[in-house]
Design a protein around this motif. Sequence first.
Motif, PDB file in Angstrom:
ATOM      1  N   GLY A 185      -2.321  12.773   7.753  1.00 39.07           N
ATOM      2  CA  GLY A 185      -2.654  13.641   6.112  1.00 39.07           C
ATOM      3  C   GLY A 185      -1.079  15.199   6.653  1.00 39.07           C
ATOM      4  O   GLY A 185      -0.555  15.804   6.091  1.00 39.07           O
ATOM      5  N   GLN A 186      -0.911  15.003   8.030  1.00 43.16           N
ATOM      6  CA  GLN A 186       0.395  15.461   9.132  1.00 43.16           C
ATOM      7  C   GLN A 186       2.007  15.011   8.044  1.00 43.16           C
ATOM      8  O   GLN A 186       2.912  15.890   7.934  1.00 43.16           O
ATOM      9  CB  GLN A 186       0.655  15.686   9.708  1.00 43.16           C
ATOM     10  N   LEU A 187       1.791  14.219   7.647  1.00 41.75           N
ATOM     11  CA  LEU A 187       3.243  13.846   6.767  1.00 41.75           C
ATOM     12  C   LEU A 187       3.604  14.449   5.688  1.00 41.75           C
ATOM     13  O   LEU A 187       4.799  14.396   5.021  1.00 41.75           O
ATOM     14  CB  LEU A 187       2.984  11.897   6.469  1.00 41.75           C
ATOM     15  N   LYS A 188       2.594  14.041   4.750  1.00 36.05           N
ATOM     16  CA  LYS A 188       3.066  15.092   3.621  1.00 36.05           C
ATOM     17  C   LYS A 188       3.352  14.012   2.164  1.00 36.05           C
ATOM     18  O   LYS A 188       4.290  14.544   2.109  1.00 36.05           O
ATOM     19  CB  LYS A 188       3.290  16.471   3.386  1.00 36.05           C
ATOM     20  N   LEU A 189       3.103  13.033   2.599  1.00 38.63           N
ATOM     21  CA  LEU A 189       4.107  11.302   2.159  1.00 38.63           C
ATOM     22  C   LEU A 189       3.816  12.272   0.211  1.00 38.63           C
ATOM     23  O   LEU A 189       5.033  11.824   0.052  1.00 38.63           O
ATOM     24  CB  LEU A 189       3.687   9.756   2.430  1.00 38.63           C
ATOM     25  N   ARG A 190       2.811  12.585  -0.654  1.00 41.95           N
ATOM     26  CA  ARG A 190       3.079  12.295  -1.478  1.00 41.95           C
ATOM     27  C   ARG A 190       3.755  13.296  -1.920  1.00 41.95           C
ATOM     28  O   ARG A 190       4.428  13.565  -2.740  1.00 41.95           O
ATOM     29  CB  ARG A 190       1.004  12.909  -2.021  1.00 41.95           C
ATOM     30  N   ASP A 191       3.872  14.736  -1.294  1.00 41.08           N
ATOM     31  CA  ASP A 191       3.961  15.510  -1.564  1.00 41.08           C
ATOM     32  C   ASP A 191       5.468  15.594  -1.357  1.00 41.08           C
ATOM     33  O   ASP A 191       7.018  15.670  -2.100  1.00 41.08           O
ATOM     34  CB  ASP A 191       4.723  16.942  -0.947  1.00 41.08           C
TER      35      ASP A 191
ATOM     36  N   ASN B 177      11.195   2.620  -1.907  1.00 40.33           N
ATOM     37  CA  ASN B 177      12.139   2.973  -0.699  1.00 40.33           C
ATOM     38  C   ASN B 177      12.636   4.042   0.129  1.00 40.33           C
ATOM     39  O   ASN B 177      12.902   3.922   1.241  1.00 40.33           O
ATOM     40  CB  ASN B 177      13.506   2.536  -1.813  1.00 40.33           C
ATOM     41  N   ASN B 178      12.964   5.275  -0.219  1.00 35.62           N
ATOM     42  CA  ASN B 178      12.885   6.283   0.406  1.00 35.62           C
ATOM     43  C   ASN B 178      11.295   6.426   1.747  1.00 35.62           C
ATOM     44  O   ASN B 178      11.598   6.073   2.830  1.00 35.62           O
ATOM     45  CB  ASN B 178      12.517   7.793  -0.092  1.00 35.62           C
ATOM     46  N   ALA B 179      10.311   5.922   1.511  1.00 35.02           N
ATOM     47  CA  ALA B 179       9.359   6.133   2.417  1.00 35.02           C
ATOM     48  C   ALA B 179       9.356   4.518   2.883  1.00 35.02           C
ATOM     49  O   ALA B 179       8.961   5.344   4.152  1.00 35.02           O
ATOM     50  CB  ALA B 179       7.386   5.712   1.282  1.00 35.02           C
ATOM     51  N   GLU B 180       9.565   3.714   2.711  1.00 30.98           N
ATOM     52  CA  GLU B 180      10.002   2.119   3.976  1.00 30.98           C
ATOM     53  C   GLU B 180      10.924   3.366   5.011  1.00 30.98           C
ATOM     54  O   GLU B 180      10.816   2.420   5.773  1.00 30.98           O
ATOM     55  CB  GLU B 180      10.618   0.822   2.571  1.00 30.98           C
ATOM     56  N   HIS B 181      11.929   3.966   4.505  1.00 26.81           N
ATOM     57  CA  HIS B 181      12.708   3.744   5.428  1.00 26.81           C
ATOM     58  C   HIS B 181      12.153   5.263   6.564  1.00 26.81           C
ATOM     59  O   HIS B 181      12.152   4.956   7.590  1.00 26.81           O
ATOM     60  CB  HIS B 181      14.341   5.198   4.853  1.00 26.81           C
ATOM     61  N   PHE B 182      11.582   5.867   5.927  1.00 27.01           N
ATOM     62  CA  PHE B 182      10.243   6.560   6.423  1.00 27.01           C
ATOM     63  C   PHE B 182       9.870   6.273   8.228  1.00 27.01           C
ATOM     64  O   PHE B 182       9.010   6.493   8.887  1.00 27.01           O
ATOM     65  CB  PHE B 182       9.789   7.697   5.620  1.00 27.01           C
ATOM     66  N   PHE B 183       9.007   5.101   7.143  1.00 24.09           N
ATOM     67  CA  PHE B 183       8.442   4.499   8.318  1.00 24.09           C
ATOM     68  C   PHE B 183       8.682   3.405   9.243  1.00 24.09           C
ATOM     69  O   PHE B 183       8.481   3.293  10.844  1.00 24.09           O
ATOM     70  CB  PHE B 183       7.051   3.752   7.670  1.00 24.09           C
ATOM     71  N   GLY B 184      10.297   3.247   8.963  1.00 23.32           N
ATOM     72  CA  GLY B 184      11.111   2.196   9.906  1.00 23.32           C
ATOM     73  C   GLY B 184      10.786   0.966   9.162  1.00 23.32           C
ATOM     74  O   GLY B 184      11.821   0.284   8.944  1.00 23.32           O
TER      75      GLY B 184
ATOM     76  N   ASN C  40       1.180   7.323  -2.572  1.00 22.21           N
ATOM     77  CA  ASN C  40      -0.056   7.367  -1.731  1.00 22.21           C
ATOM     78  C   ASN C  40       0.098   6.025  -1.036  1.00 22.21           C
ATOM     79  O   ASN C  40       0.506   5.172  -0.898  1.00 22.21           O
ATOM     80  CB  ASN C  40      -1.580   6.970  -2.844  1.00 22.21           C
ATOM     81  N   VAL C  41      -0.462   6.255   0.252  1.00 22.39           N
ATOM     82  CA  VAL C  41      -0.853   5.556   0.775  1.00 22.39           C
ATOM     83  C   VAL C  41      -2.472   5.219   0.596  1.00 22.39           C
ATOM     84  O   VAL C  41      -2.898   6.340   0.566  1.00 22.39           O
ATOM     85  CB  VAL C  41      -0.201   5.742   2.434  1.00 22.39           C
ATOM     86  N   SER C  42      -3.015   3.635   0.334  1.00 22.78           N
ATOM     87  CA  SER C  42      -3.599   3.689   0.298  1.00 22.78           C
ATOM     88  C   SER C  42      -4.882   2.899   1.380  1.00 22.78           C
ATOM     89  O   SER C  42      -6.002   2.904   1.305  1.00 22.78           O
ATOM     90  CB  SER C  42      -4.159   2.243  -0.996  1.00 22.78           C
ATOM     91  N   ARG C  43      -4.355   2.510   2.451  1.00 23.35           N
ATOM     92  CA  ARG C  43      -4.855   1.387   2.850  1.00 23.35           C
ATOM     93  C   ARG C  43      -3.747   1.266   4.332  1.00 23.35           C
ATOM     94  O   ARG C  43      -2.419   1.572   4.337  1.00 23.35           O
ATOM     95  CB  ARG C  43      -5.314   0.233   2.797  1.00 23.35           C
TER      96      ARG C  43
ATOM     97  N   ALA D 212      -1.690  15.761  -4.917  1.00 19.49           N
ATOM     98  CA  ALA D 212      -2.492  16.191  -4.932  1.00 19.49           C
ATOM     99  C   ALA D 212      -3.137  17.559  -5.812  1.00 19.49           C
ATOM    100  O   ALA D 212      -4.057  17.535  -6.104  1.00 19.49           O
ATOM    101  CB  ALA D 212      -2.680  17.165  -2.915  1.00 19.49           C
ATOM    102  N   ASN D 213      -1.859  17.877  -6.681  1.00 20.45           N
ATOM    103  CA  ASN D 213      -1.706  18.721  -7.736  1.00 20.45           C
ATOM    104  C   ASN D 213      -2.015  18.284  -8.712  1.00 20.45           C
ATOM    105  O   ASN D 213      -2.150  18.630 -10.398  1.00 20.45           O
ATOM    106  CB  ASN D 213      -1.022  19.643  -7.468  1.00 20.45           C
ATOM    107  N   THR D 214      -2.163  16.535  -8.826  1.00 21.82           N
ATOM    108  CA  THR D 214      -2.571  15.649 -10.241  1.00 21.82           C
ATOM    109  C   THR D 214      -3.640  16.575 -10.855  1.00 21.82           C
ATOM    110  O   THR D 214      -4.673  16.507 -10.173  1.00 21.82           O
ATOM    111  CB  THR D 214      -2.444  14.263  -9.984  1.00 21.82           C
ATOM    112  N   VAL D 215      -3.706  16.783 -11.478  1.00 24.92           N
ATOM    113  CA  VAL D 215      -4.901  17.261 -12.814  1.00 24.92           C
ATOM    114  C   VAL D 215      -5.424  15.744 -13.703  1.00 24.92           C
ATOM    115  O   VAL D 215      -5.094  15.799 -14.056  1.00 24.92           O
ATOM    116  CB  VAL D 215      -4.514  18.398 -13.622  1.00 24.92           C
ATOM    117  N   ILE D 216      -6.926  15.419 -13.621  1.00 21.31           N
ATOM    118  CA  ILE D 216      -7.656  14.641 -13.512  1.00 21.31           C
ATOM    119  C   ILE D 216      -8.451  15.173 -15.173  1.00 21.31           C
ATOM    120  O   ILE D 216      -8.377  16.169 -15.158  1.00 21.31           O
ATOM    121  CB  ILE D 216      -8.824  14.462 -12.992  1.00 21.31           C
ATOM    122  N   GLN D 217      -8.282  14.335 -15.855  1.00 25.05           N
ATOM    123  CA  GLN D 217      -9.254  14.641 -17.119  1.00 25.05           C
ATOM    124  C   GLN D 217      -9.970  13.896 -18.060  1.00 25.05           C
ATOM    125  O   GLN D 217     -10.031  13.099 -17.352  1.00 25.05           O
ATOM    126  CB  GLN D 217      -7.624  14.715 -18.520  1.00 25.05           C
ATOM    127  N   ALA D 218     -10.227  14.139 -18.868  1.00 28.88           N
ATOM    128  CA  ALA D 218     -11.799  13.263 -19.761  1.00 28.88           C
ATOM    129  C   ALA D 218     -11.527  12.169 -19.789  1.00 28.88           C
ATOM    130  O   ALA D 218     -10.275  12.065 -20.299  1.00 28.88           O
ATOM    131  CB  ALA D 218     -12.339  14.528 -20.300  1.00 28.88           C
TER     132      ALA D 218
END
Length: 553
Positions: free
Chosen positions: A311-317, A357-364, A322-325, A245-251
């Motif tokens: 949004g409650q899960l704050k997976l990026r932070d 790997n860490n996120a995978e364990h979080f989802f089950g 990122n969850v795309s789909r 979320a805090n990644t800055v987009i550059q030209a």
Amino acid sequence: MDYISTLFTFHSAVQTVVVVSLLIAIGLAFGTIKIKGISLGIAWVFFIGILAGELHLSIDTTTLDYIETFGLSMFVYCLGLHVGPNFFGSLRHEGLGQNLWSLAVIVFGTVFALLLVPLTGVSVPNMVGLLCGATTNTPALGAATQALSHFGLPSSSVALATAVTYPLGVVGVIIAMVIIRKLFVKPQDLEVKRSDDDDHTYIAQFTAINPAIAGKTIAQIANMTHLKFIISRIWRGKEVIVPLANTVIQANDSLLVVTNKQDERSMVLLFGKQVEKDWNREGVDWNAIDANVESRVCVVTRTGLNGKRLGQLKLRDTYGVNVSRVLRGDIKLLASDDLRLQYGDRVTIVGKHDDLNNAEHFFGNSVKTLEEPNIGSIFLGIFFGVALGCIPISLPGMESPIRLGIAGGPIIMGIIVGALGPRMHFISYTTRSASLMLRKLGLALYLGCLGLDSGKDFLTTILRPEGLAWVGIGFLITLIPVVVIGVIALKTHKYDFGSICGILCGSMANPMALGYANDTLPGDTASISYATVYPLGMFIRVVIAQMLIMFLV
């Protein structure tokens, strides 16, 4: 030989199991037979039941009623549970049109039946009975007999008229679908029309040349617009970045964006330039694109996540992914912050190997857990569905209350649980194989017992002076409206043939015809449209039956 005879003639729990099992087994065996490409499928169970009833085979009346009720309740509840996740989306888009076609079948059939009153000399009450049998709607019969009782009129002949026409009412819808398919359906009509709701995601690559977003974080850019999008990868020169979320987009950053198809042009305005590359084709190897960034599909099997917003899960932070789909059944959903996860969802996550790997364990991600159907929730849902069907509903101007019945209540409850269960953190997930088996088991039990009950007086009733005429009139009331409205709906080219069959079956309250459609047509469109039109159609038929008695008798 006495032992064998006892198994079939002496009413007992064992005899019930033997008779019902044999009826279903023989019926399903005949269902595999095709003549010129046509098979009646599970409908054969009903015919074998009628034959057995005519041969004086019977089971205990109370037990037969229980099995028939339980089978129908299980079938319609599991059907509602199956289509529930997509029901309200379908109702918002195609549901109104489908219910209007269903209403056309109902109105056409009712008017046609009333026109036959002076032509055939059948009284209005008996014609209402024929209409109830021809449309296989026993709740409507109950409403009609209650209305007759209120006026102090006998209802035995009305019930008899329903009993005579019911068997051909069941079969008539199948015959109508066969006629339409053989005479009017073209090969392209059998292709399942893909709904826009089936895929809520669109993947595109953009180059950030819009000066308005240069130097801003992704969170700031998201707040600048009402559009929903997920940036899953950023290419900055030779560097590959997993955006947060805090990644800055550059030209001149190259962005891989997941959004909605209809927002594609708006995304061009937001980011600046679209790269001409098809990321939506089948077979894209996402893990071969970058060496340091992977894409992985995880299954949500952690019960605590059921009903949670992404949004409650704050997976990026927390995990740097990122969850795309999100794949829910056959539906691809955009992984926006307000999307509620459901148990069994398949989530596509993008990030570095260790973070995934860490996120995978979080989802089950325990696929084995999903192989165990949640039987307890199914029976709890059936309980609430039957209870809902027994609630009396009083309408203005009508003396007797109406009820949704053992079919209407469970299907509505199944739809509610399937669609809204996760919001209440209720786990309603059932494997596809378990859902299909329960639906077929319930329908087979219902049809076997219904045929057995109908067969005992079938020939005797037909041989009455008015019996054969009633059968013919009832068959016309079943066949004509279904064929006429079905052909007109087909000629509009708005729906595939499976959807039209579901509309026709739902408007006629005919689960056996739906079973035939599911056995002979690809996809789930018949089941979805059936569930979309059935509740309202059944309700309207019950109201019409009472109104005909109240105003025309």
